[in-house]
Design a protein around this motif. Structure first.
Motif, PDB file in Angstrom:
ATOM      1  N   GLN A 222       0.819  -1.213   0.000  1.00 43.58           N
ATOM      2  CA  GLN A 222       0.000   0.000   0.000  1.00 43.58           C
ATOM      3  C   GLN A 222       0.855   1.266   0.000  1.00 43.58           C
ATOM      4  O   GLN A 222       0.576   2.242   0.696  1.00 43.58           O
ATOM      5  CB  GLN A 222      -0.956  -0.026   1.194  1.00 43.58           C
ATOM      6  N   TRP A 254      -5.093 -10.296  -1.467  1.00 43.79           N
ATOM      7  CA  TRP A 254      -4.108  -9.281  -1.814  1.00 43.79           C
ATOM      8  C   TRP A 254      -3.446  -9.601  -3.151  1.00 43.79           C
ATOM      9  O   TRP A 254      -3.268 -10.762  -3.516  1.00 43.79           O
ATOM     10  CB  TRP A 254      -3.034  -9.179  -0.727  1.00 43.79           C
ATOM     11  N   ASP A 260       2.036   0.709  -6.015  1.00 46.67           N
ATOM     12  CA  ASP A 260       1.867   0.642  -4.561  1.00 46.67           C
ATOM     13  C   ASP A 260       2.289  -0.674  -3.921  1.00 46.67           C
ATOM     14  O   ASP A 260       2.327  -0.785  -2.703  1.00 46.67           O
ATOM     15  CB  ASP A 260       0.399   0.927  -4.194  1.00 46.67           C
ATOM     16  N   VAL A 263      -1.709  -4.635  -2.507  1.00 51.17           N
ATOM     17  CA  VAL A 263      -2.959  -3.904  -2.302  1.00 51.17           C
ATOM     18  C   VAL A 263      -4.089  -4.921  -2.153  1.00 51.17           C
ATOM     19  O   VAL A 263      -4.004  -6.048  -2.642  1.00 51.17           O
ATOM     20  CB  VAL A 263      -3.259  -2.938  -3.471  1.00 51.17           C
TER      21      VAL A 263
END
Length: 363
Positions: A222, A254, A260, A263
């Protein structure tokens, strides 16, 4: 284990004695010497009165193994006997000593010099199929005692060492955090990470695997870096869905996407079609120029809509047949179906990717 002697006090190496199983399956000492003694052993073995097979003798220690290892003499005796079994599998004394070091490394930290020797042995083992076969045979003969589990763990680490090395990754990352590396391989995260590292010009930096002060690996989650050890505590790999999930949760899955990292995106059931990568303006410009080469006669067809996105259909070739390079087989291999998928890259550089598939139940 039944025996006519105390293995924790009798030093087998100094005694120069042989062990055998008698007809009552009791481990006994054979201190006899000379030519007649050798003839006697041959005779007793032939008629089934004595069994001198070391792997069978060692397996008789069974549940007593840990207790025997508590004493220094008993520990030396078991190591001596295991060395003899290893020799029967074609493993020489020097290699056996390295195997013992490798086992010790998996159980507890070693001093710098011994650790380096153990790690170099794992690298050598990962590259030698012949040595793996010998060690596998050795492990099979000791499968009924704890030593067999230790050897299985050695082979497992060699396997993961090979997987890590063939990706071209820094082996020091692996050696400094073996449990973290194993988790990344088992969960297939490492393949997603290295894929994104090599997808764009900034990928190596954006998806770098970092380390903490103790050498533990950190990866992106994240948008921030977290310890892989933390992921091990909180997540697990769902083999049925081929996804990483939060432990104890039925719905939180996930996926590793760019930029990122990890996530909360379910690869099968996420309600939104999200981008998996972001190209820079320069990369998008080069891609657009390349895409225009596919227009008929090099001319862009007329349209009231701007042609500023790129659609790619790509395949993921993989070796499915042995000896595919052989001319007679190459045509057959070329006809074998491969995984295909679609990418859509919009003008702002967002990359969307989807395979030709259905939901997880149909898959």
């Amino acid at each position: 284990m039944a025996a006519d002697f105390d293995i924790q006090s009798v030093d087998l190496l100094k005694e120069h004695a042989l062990l055998y199983l008698d007809s009552d399956n009791k481990v006994c000492l054979d201190r006899e010497r000379g030519f007649l003694a050798s003839l006697g052993r041959f005779f007793y073995s032939m008629v089934g009165v004595r069994d001198y097979r070391l792997e069978k003798i060692v397996s008789c220690f069974g549940s007593s193994w840990q207790g025997i290892c508590e004493g220094e003499t008993g520990k030396k005796n078991l190591e001596y006997l295991c060395g003899k079994v290893a020799k029967g599998c074609g493993i020489d004394e020097v290699t056996f000593e390295k195997i013992v070091l490798a086992e010790q490394l998996l159980k507890a930290p070693l001093e710098k010099e011994k650790r380096a020797l153990a790690e170099s042995f794992f690298q050598m083992l990962s590259e030698s199929s012949a040595l793996q076969t010998q060690l596998g045979s050795f492990q099979a003969k000791l499968c009924t005692v704890p030593e067999g589990s230790s050897l299985e763990a050695v082979l497992e680490r060699a396997h993961y060492t090979h997987r890590w090395s063939e990706l071209g990754l820094d082996i020091s990352l692996f050696n400094n955090d073996y449990e973290g590396a194993k988790f990344l391989i088992q969960s297939r995260l490492i393949y997603q990470i290295t894929g994104f590292q090599n997808s764009t010009l900034g990928g190596q930096n954006s998806h770098q695997i970092k380390t903490d002060l103790e050498g533990g690996m950190l990866i992106k989650k994240q948008g921030s870096y977290v310890a892989v050890s933390e992921l091990i505590r909180k997540m697990e790999f769902d083999t049925a869905r081929d996804e990483l999930k939060t432990k104890g949760s039925e719905h939180e899955y996930w996926n590793y996407l760019s930029p990122d990292g990890l996530v909360a995106v379910d690869r099968w059931l996420h309600p939104e079609f999200v981008p998996v990568e972001k190209l820079s303006p320069a990369e998008m410009g080069n891609l657009s120029l390349h895409a225009k080469q596919f227009f008929p006669d090099g001319k862009e067809p007329p349209s009231e809509f701007p042609r500023d996105a790129v659609i790619q259909i790509f395949t993921n070739p993989r070796q499915v047949l042995p000896f595919e390079e052989f001319p007679l087989i190459s045509r057959l291999a070329a006809a074998y179906p491969m995984h295909a998928a679609i990418r859509i890259i919009t003008r702002d550089g967002d990359v969307y990717s989807t395979g030709f598939g259905a939901d997880v139940e149909e898959y």
